[in-house]
Scaffold this active site. Structure first.
Site: not given
Ligand code: F6P
Length: 360
Positions: A11, A112-113, A136, A171, A179-180, A231, A275
């Site tokens: 990304g 990381n990857g 991240d 609200r 951030g998954h 996320e 919301r």
């Molecule tokens: O690793 C960076 C990141 O932006 C994460 O925070 C997010 O979950 C993911 O990439 C989104 O990935 P993509 O751009 O493939 O939808």
């Protein structure tokens, strides 16, 4: 002659160009006999021999430009050694391209990857220098990654904007932050934006505790509550499932993301209007903030220094607040996660921020 290949993978983020500029500027200042090859769309370019011979001017004027002039793509590490339908042996193909171009070094910018593949290539005998990219901030072996601060600024400004409208309408608002797997971005943006509840993947929540925090604010006469939700935020119940069972559950979920599920639960249990706002990829967009420009330039200079000194197999990093280098073998395969017992979390709790794991 010094022949250097460079690529950006995974990304994107705001400071990839600023970092490449730092590396290349550092090299051109010190060597006249330089050839730079830019691989297009990350490892894909290295696999398929898709590259451009670059000039110094290509890296000029890009300090403030977001995205990546080389393009990027996601090439999952776990598939690197798997021969796909195209019959290509990806690792062999990358080594062949490197050898064909007679490269002295490959510079890799990524998360990381990407770092795992960089380590694999280093173990395969290529001279690799890497740089830590990701919004991240989850790369092990460096205290901070470039792109993180720029993303924090954007997510914070999203929360800032929500404050006024949340107050007007009285609200509950959820701002879903990227951030998954890790919650650094949500934690920093949540604190910078004055969120009342912060939900992170590292601290599983109980919806009743989240609701208690909302009710508490209401009882204190506050008109609104803002939740910063990662996320990858996860309930205690879901966190107790096996990885496989959780993935299955997510697939079946009636909502696009966890934030919408939480919103529905809050509405059902409190009757309060909720919301959801998702800044999404805006968090990776635009140009780098001043902090990232400085960090990228410094990390770029460190990478150039390593190349000039023939020190390979390292990632340029920040250790104890100083620019440093960390062995790729140490970086690869470990995620840097938020420590639920860290001082920062304790300070936030002291100020009454709920992480949803207990009552406040
Ligand atoms: O690793 C960076 C990141 O932006 C994460 O925070 C997010 O979950 C993911 O990439 C989104 O990935 P993509 O751009 O493939 O939808």
């Amino acid at each position: 002659m010094l022949r250097v290949g460079i690529l950006t993978s995974g990304g994107d983020c705001q400071a990839l160009n600023a970092t490449m500029r730092g590396v290349v500027k550092g090299l051109y200042q010190n060597r006249d006999d330089l050839e730079i090859y830019g691989f297009l769309e990350g490892y894909k370019g290295l696999i398929h021999g898709n590259y451009q011979k670059m000039e110094a001017k290509d890296f000029s004027g890009i300090l403030t430009k977001g995205g990546t002039i080389l393009g990027t793509s996601r090439q999952p590490f776990k598939l690197m050694r798997v021969i796909g339908e195209d019959g290509i042996d990806k690792v062999k193909a990358m080594k062949d391209t490197y050898k064909k171009l007679k490269l002295d070094c490959l510079v890799v910018l990524g998360g990381n990857g990407t770092q795992k593949t960089a380590n694999l290539l280093s173990e395969e005998g290529l001279n690799v220098v890497s740089l830590p990219k990701t919004i991240d901030n989850d790369i092990y072996g460096t205290e901070v990654t470039f792109g993180f601060q720029s993303a924090v600024d954007i997510a914070t400004s999203a929360i800032d904007c929500i404050h006024t409208t949340a107050d007007s309408h009285g609200r509950v608002f959820i701002v879903e932050v990227m951030g998954h797997k890790v919650g650094w971005l949500t934690l920093y943006a949540g604190i910078a934006g004055g969120a009342d509840v912060i939900l992170l993947p590292e601290i599983p929540y109980d919806i009743d505790n989240v609701i208690q925090a909302i009710e508490r604010r209401k009882n204190q006469g506050k008109r609104f509550t803002i939740l910063a939700v990662a996320e990858g935020a996860i309930s205690k119940e879901d966190a107790s499932l096996s990885k496989k069972a959780y993935k299955e559950k997510v697939k079946q979920r009636a909502y696009p993301t966890v934030s919408y599920e939480i919103a529905q639960q809050i509405l059902e249990k409190t009757g309060q209007e909720v919301r959801v706002t998702v800044p999404g990829h805006t968090q990776r967009g635009g140009g780098p903030c001043a902090y990232d420009r400085v960090l990228s330039t410094r990390l770029g200079a460190k990478a150039a220094e390593m190349i000039l000194n023939k020190e390979y197999g390292y990632m340029a990093s920040v250790v104890n607040g100083e620019i440093s280098k960390t062995k790729l073998s140490q970086v690869a395969g470990t995620l840097k996660m938020v420590d639920p017992e860290s001082e920062m979390i304790k300070e936030a709790r002291l100020l009454g921020i709920s992480f949803g794991d207990k009552k406040i």
